[in-house]
Write a protein that holds these residues in place. Structure first.
Motif, short mmCIF file in Angstrom:
data_model
loop_
_atom_site.label_atom_id
_atom_site.label_comp_id
_atom_site.label_asym_id
_atom_site.label_seq_id
_atom_site.Cartn_x
_atom_site.Cartn_y
_atom_site.Cartn_z
N ASP A 273 1.15 -1.45 0.01
CA ASP A 273 -0.13 0.27 -0.16
C ASP A 273 1.10 0.99 -0.55
O ASP A 273 1.13 2.05 -0.65
CB ASP A 273 -1.07 0.50 1.47
CG ASP A 273 -1.65 -1.47 0.95
OD1 ASP A 273 -2.18 -1.43 -0.31
OD2 ASP A 273 -2.05 -1.87 2.56
N LYS A 276 2.05 2.53 -3.70
CA LYS A 276 1.05 3.11 -4.15
C LYS A 276 1.14 4.01 -4.22
O LYS A 276 0.74 5.45 -5.30
CB LYS A 276 -0.27 2.08 -3.62
CG LYS A 276 -0.61 1.41 -4.19
CD LYS A 276 -0.27 0.04 -5.56
CE LYS A 276 -0.68 -1.28 -6.17
NZ LYS A 276 -0.08 -1.49 -7.69
N GLN A 277 1.79 5.07 -3.03
CA GLN A 277 1.64 6.47 -2.91
C GLN A 277 2.87 6.77 -3.27
O GLN A 277 3.17 8.32 -3.13
CB GLN A 277 0.79 7.10 -1.98
CG GLN A 277 1.30 6.41 -0.52
CD GLN A 277 2.62 6.46 -0.42
OE1 GLN A 277 2.68 7.94 0.36
NE2 GLN A 277 2.92 6.27 0.67
N LYS A 299 5.99 -5.17 -5.68
CA LYS A 299 5.16 -3.94 -6.23
C LYS A 299 3.82 -3.88 -6.87
O LYS A 299 3.64 -3.22 -7.29
CB LYS A 299 6.31 -2.89 -6.51
CG LYS A 299 7.20 -2.19 -5.33
CD LYS A 299 7.82 -1.26 -5.83
CE LYS A 299 8.66 -0.77 -7.71
NZ LYS A 299 9.82 -2.71 -7.52
N SER A 303 -3.99 -6.88 -5.76
CA SER A 303 -3.49 -7.34 -3.67
C SER A 303 -4.58 -8.43 -3.71
O SER A 303 -4.50 -8.97 -2.36
CB SER A 303 -5.51 -6.09 -4.07
OG SER A 303 -5.57 -5.86 -2.69
#
Length: 482
Positions: A273, A276-277, A299, A303
């Protein structure tokens, strides 16, 4: 006019005589001395076994590298109050006496690298070096960094500690180094990073920790590293790294985490997660486990790939009774227990589940190979009650339900899965024993109105059948005696 020129020439010669001869006369043997751009003594590659004693007071730079010096005495540089650079690397130094650099408050660069026998340094060695901005201690064979070793080095910007034998870093080792920008600790044997190991490094830009043995990183280990732009943690023993740990690195641009044994299960979800940012550049995170994800980049996983958890036998589970397809992928038709609670973590429970695996190996239902038998619902219900009784019996044999950390990677999840004994029948699908009985059990007749009556009738019938061969001899015995 000529007289004025002659007087000027005499004055110039006088000035030269006052400046240079004194320096030339005091230059130590086997050394070269010069004054431009700074007053310098260069004694490298001269086979010196000790530091020269006749060093000019005004010397600003001293180069003593690549010799055979074994000791730095407390009096070696007492007269060198103007020294700003000292290179004494690549010698055989094994001891630095306390106070060896006392009073050198103008020293800016100190290179002690490549002294492989310098295994420890007294905590007071660098005290008073308030203008020191570069310190080389790499390849010195250091076994530890004493508490307070870098105390008071407020101007330090570059610290080189790579390629030593450091096995751990104490909390607050770098607490006074608020201006440090580069910290190189790679090539050591560090096994873990504690909560306050990097406290105080509020201006650190580059942190190199690769090629160590790091397997555990405290989730607050990077809490003061908000300005770090480069972090290298490749070639360590990491298996899990949480997204909470990385969340403090708000300025991170370059990250290398390759060369670790990443476990790409539910424990990796928070890191997944976080990526993702993450807007910076990163190496691949090659999955080591589970086997069906080995070699893939964490990466780039979906999910759904991270819904399962690894148990203590490196097997995948999504719920208590999960199934596998022939391709090796987990079936996701049935959601795991407590799936609605998104705040809970799915990681392996910290309880002794040996009785569960023992029950699986017996004639009870197999959690990975159970099949439904829709034609006989009564038989299914009986099998479930047998399984429950069998598990309870095995649990009583164990003596206690002691909670232990059976995770192979030392993680501490916050939720424990319920044991099989606590599962309600409505959560369990119809199952049959993994082994089929060799003899058919007689069914109930229509006269038996309940299941308990059926069992009593079967018990009486079985007892009668066992006694029937003994009846004729008993009758003849009674007739003879009568």
């Amino acid at each position: 006019m000529k007289r004025a020129i002659a007087e000027g020439s005499k004055l110039l010669i006088l000035v030269l005589c006052l400046n240079f001869p004194s320096e030339a006369e005091s230059c130590p043997l086997a050394c070269v001395c010069y004054s431009e751009p700074k007053i310098t003594i260069s004694c490298q590659l001269q086979g010196l076994g000790a530091i020269p004693t006749e060093i000019p007071i005004q010397t600003q730079r001293i180069f003593l590298h690549n010799n055979k010096i074994t000791l730095i005495r407390s009096t070696s540089f007492t007269s060198c109050r103007n020294m700003s650079i000292l290179w004494i690397h690549s010698n055989n130094i094994s001891l630095i006496e306390p106070g060896a650099f006392y009073g050198l408050d103008k020293l800016e660069e100190l290179d002690l690298s490549d002294n492989v026998n310098l295994r420890s340094i007294n905590p007071s060695t660098f005290q008073g070096l308030v203008h020191l901005h570069t310190l080389h201690l790499d390849r010195c064979g250091l076994l530890e960094l004493s508490t307070g070793l870098f105390r008071g080095l407020f101007s330090l910007q570059y610290l080189y500690l790579q390629d030593n034998n450091l096995q751990h870093l104490l909390d607050d080792t770098f607490v006074d180094l608020a201006n440090l920008t580069y910290l190189f600790v790679h090539g050591n044997k560090i096994k873990s990073l504690s909560e306050n190991v990097f406290r105080g490094l509020v201006n650190l830009d580059r942190l190199l920790l690769h090629q160590n043995r790091v397997s555990v990183v405290h989730h607050r280990a990077f809490h003061d590293l908000g300005k770090v732009m480069t972090l290298y943690l490749f070639n360590n023993n990491l298996t899990v790294l949480t997204g909470d740990t990385m969340s403090f690195l708000v300025s991170l641009q370059y990250l290398r985490l390759n060369g670790n044994q990443w476990v790409c299960d539910c424990q990796a979800r928070s890191l997944w997660d976080w990526f993702k940012q993450f807007k910076g550049s990163s190496s691949e995170l090659e999955c080591h486990l589970p086997p069906h994800l080995a070699g893939r980049d964490l990466k780039r996983l979906q999910s759904t790939d991270l819904e399962a958890c690894m148990d203590s036998f490196n097997q995948i589970r999504t719920s208590v009774f999960s199934t596998k397809t022939r391709s090796g992928k987990l079936s996701t038709a049935d959601p795991p227990l407590n799936h609605h609670d998104s705040s809970r973590k799915c990681c392996p429970p910290e309880m002794d589940k040996s009785f569960i695996y023992e029950a699986k190996g017996k004639a009870g239902p197999s959690s990975h190979s159970s099949r439904a038998s829709p034609n006989n619902p009564l038989k299914d219900k009986e099998n479930m009650s047998k399984t429950k009784f069998q598990v309870e019996t095995d649990l009583s044999k164990n003596g206690s339900n002691k909670q232990i950390n059976d995770s192979p990677f030392g993680t501490f999840p916050s939720v424990v899965d319920p044991p099989l004994t606590n599962l309600k029948p409505e959560f369990l699908g119809p199952i049959v024993p993994s082994t089929v009985p060799t003899k058919k059990r007689q069914g109930c007749t229509k006269k038996n109105k309940s299941r308990s009556q059926c069992r009593v009738a079967q018990t009486v019938q079985s007892s009668t059948s066992q006694l029937s061969p003994l009846i004729p001899p008993l009758v003849w015995s009674l007739f003879w005696f009568c």
